[in-house]
Design an enzyme around this catalytic site. Structure first.
Site, PDB file in Angstrom:
ATOM      1  N   ASP A 123       0.821  -1.215   0.000  1.00 47.82           N
ATOM      2  CA  ASP A 123       0.000   0.000   0.000  1.00 47.82           C
ATOM      3  C   ASP A 123       0.858   1.269   0.000  1.00 47.82           C
ATOM      4  OD1 ASP A 123      -2.003  -1.836   0.340  1.00 47.82           O
ATOM      5  OD2 ASP A 123      -2.904  -0.885   2.087  1.00 47.82           O
ATOM      6  N   HIS A 279       3.895  -2.160   3.041  1.00 44.89           N
ATOM      7  CA  HIS A 279       3.903  -0.805   2.476  1.00 44.89           C
ATOM      8  C   HIS A 279       5.147  -0.566   1.628  1.00 44.89           C
ATOM      9  CE1 HIS A 279       0.941  -0.541   5.711  1.00 44.89           C
ATOM     10  NE2 HIS A 279       0.378   0.423   4.998  1.00 44.89           N
TER      11      HIS A 279
HETATM   12 ZN   LIG Z   1      -2.555   3.326   3.342  1.00 44.33          ZN
END
Ligand SMILES: [Zn+2]
Length: 322
Positions: A123, A279
């Site tokens: 993400d 991430h």
């Molecule tokens: Zn996020």
């Protein structure tokens, strides 16, 4: 006297002589009979063996035809799975309309049926770290999923994600909670912006979404169900996660912390789909370093298949707080 004796002896020898002749006759007759019978017996034995060989030959032929059927079946399955892989690639490049893609995959079998599917998801990118992650994935010949935000200047990374066969998903354009979750109009406008950004940059039409903060976030007053219904109307599927690398905390997690925490969550999970949240934003270098270790540990586990998110992957949803 002598003549008499001789005559007597001859008389005595007569029956003996006859006996001998009879024995000889019997032997000759016996020999002739044996000579006649022997080929018949040998022929019968040979016939028996031929019959046995014939039966064995028939059995072998049956096994052979059975094997040939099995080979044909294996070939058919291999061809089907090849066709499926091609379809997955086409889906990733999103060169087909959504409805057509769904129809195609309905007819084909899932090659990972029965295995635990593990989806690596990233993400908040793209960023420079996206390049490093893409290089690692390529070296393991693996596909992952990137839920991207709007980051002007990283067009090359958006393109690499799609061109290298990964799934590109949306994670809102701004990632600003007050904008994304202000009201449904704001949510719709932000969604349209990230969708257009992906389309214009890569040519792909994204059909996957991850809510900033997940669908169970409580950062807003707006009912989350409204957003979910809106995504449904557009044919967009949302995915949360059931394992978190914990790399979005306030401090930077070490490589060991990421690996240990992620692996213990995976081992504790009883699910057919594992979606790992990671991430690829700037500053997530320890995530990049942890990635190859995680991949190898997951691959060392039995029955695990690392796959990108596609329509074959059951959505993982959080329980939505009302
Ligand atoms: Zn996020």
């Amino acid at each position: 006297m002598e003549d008499n004796k001789e005559a007597n002896t001859k008389e005595q020898n007569k029956p003996e002589h006859r006996k001998r002749i009879q024995t000889l006759k019997r032997l000759i007759v016996g020999g002739v009979v044996a000579l006649c019978l022997l080929p018949t017996i040998l022929s019968l034995v040979a016939l028996g063996q031929i019959h046995q060989l014939n039966t064995q030959l028939n059995q072998s032929l049956l096994i052979l035809s059975d094997l040939s059927l099995q080979v044909q079946e294996v070939r058919r399955i291999a061809e089907e799975s090849n066709t499926h892989e091609e379809t997955v690639e086409m889906e990733d490049n999103a060169s087909q309309p959504v409805e057509q893609m769904q129809q195609t995959s309905m007819e084909e079998q899932d090659p990972y049926e029965g295995m635990i599917k593990v989806c690596l998801t990233f993400d908040d990118g793209p960023s420079r770290n996206t390049d490093a992650i893409l290089d690692i994935l390529a070296s393991y010949d693996l596909k992952a999923t990137f839920f991207v935000n709007g980051h002007p200047g990283f067009e090359e990374q958006y393109r690499r994600i799609v061109e290298e066969g990964h799934t590109i998903g949306m994670h809102s354009y701004s990632h600003v909670y007050s904008d994304v979750y202000g009201d449904l109009d704001g949510f719709a406008a932000d969604l349209d912006r990230i969708r257009s950004c992906i389309r214009e940059t890569t040519g792909a039409e994204s059909v996957y979404y991850r809510f900033p903060g997940g669908s169970s976030n409580t950062v807003h007053d707006m009912p989350m169900q409204e957003c979910i219904d809106y995504l449904d109307e557009l044919g967009i599927t949302y995915y949360d996660w059931n394992v978190s690398a914990g790399d979005a905390l306030g401090y930077t997690r070490t490589v060991n912390e990421i690996v240990d925490s992620t692996m213990s969550q995976i081992r504790a999970l009883d699910a057919d789909t594992i979606v790992i949240l990671m991430h690829d934003a700037p500053g997530k270098e320890t995530t990049v370093e942890a990635l190859p270790i995680l991949i190898e540990k997951i691959q060392a586990m039995d029955g695990m298949a690392i796959v990108p998110i596609t329509e074959d992957v059951h959505p993982v949803h959080h329980v939505i707080k009302e």
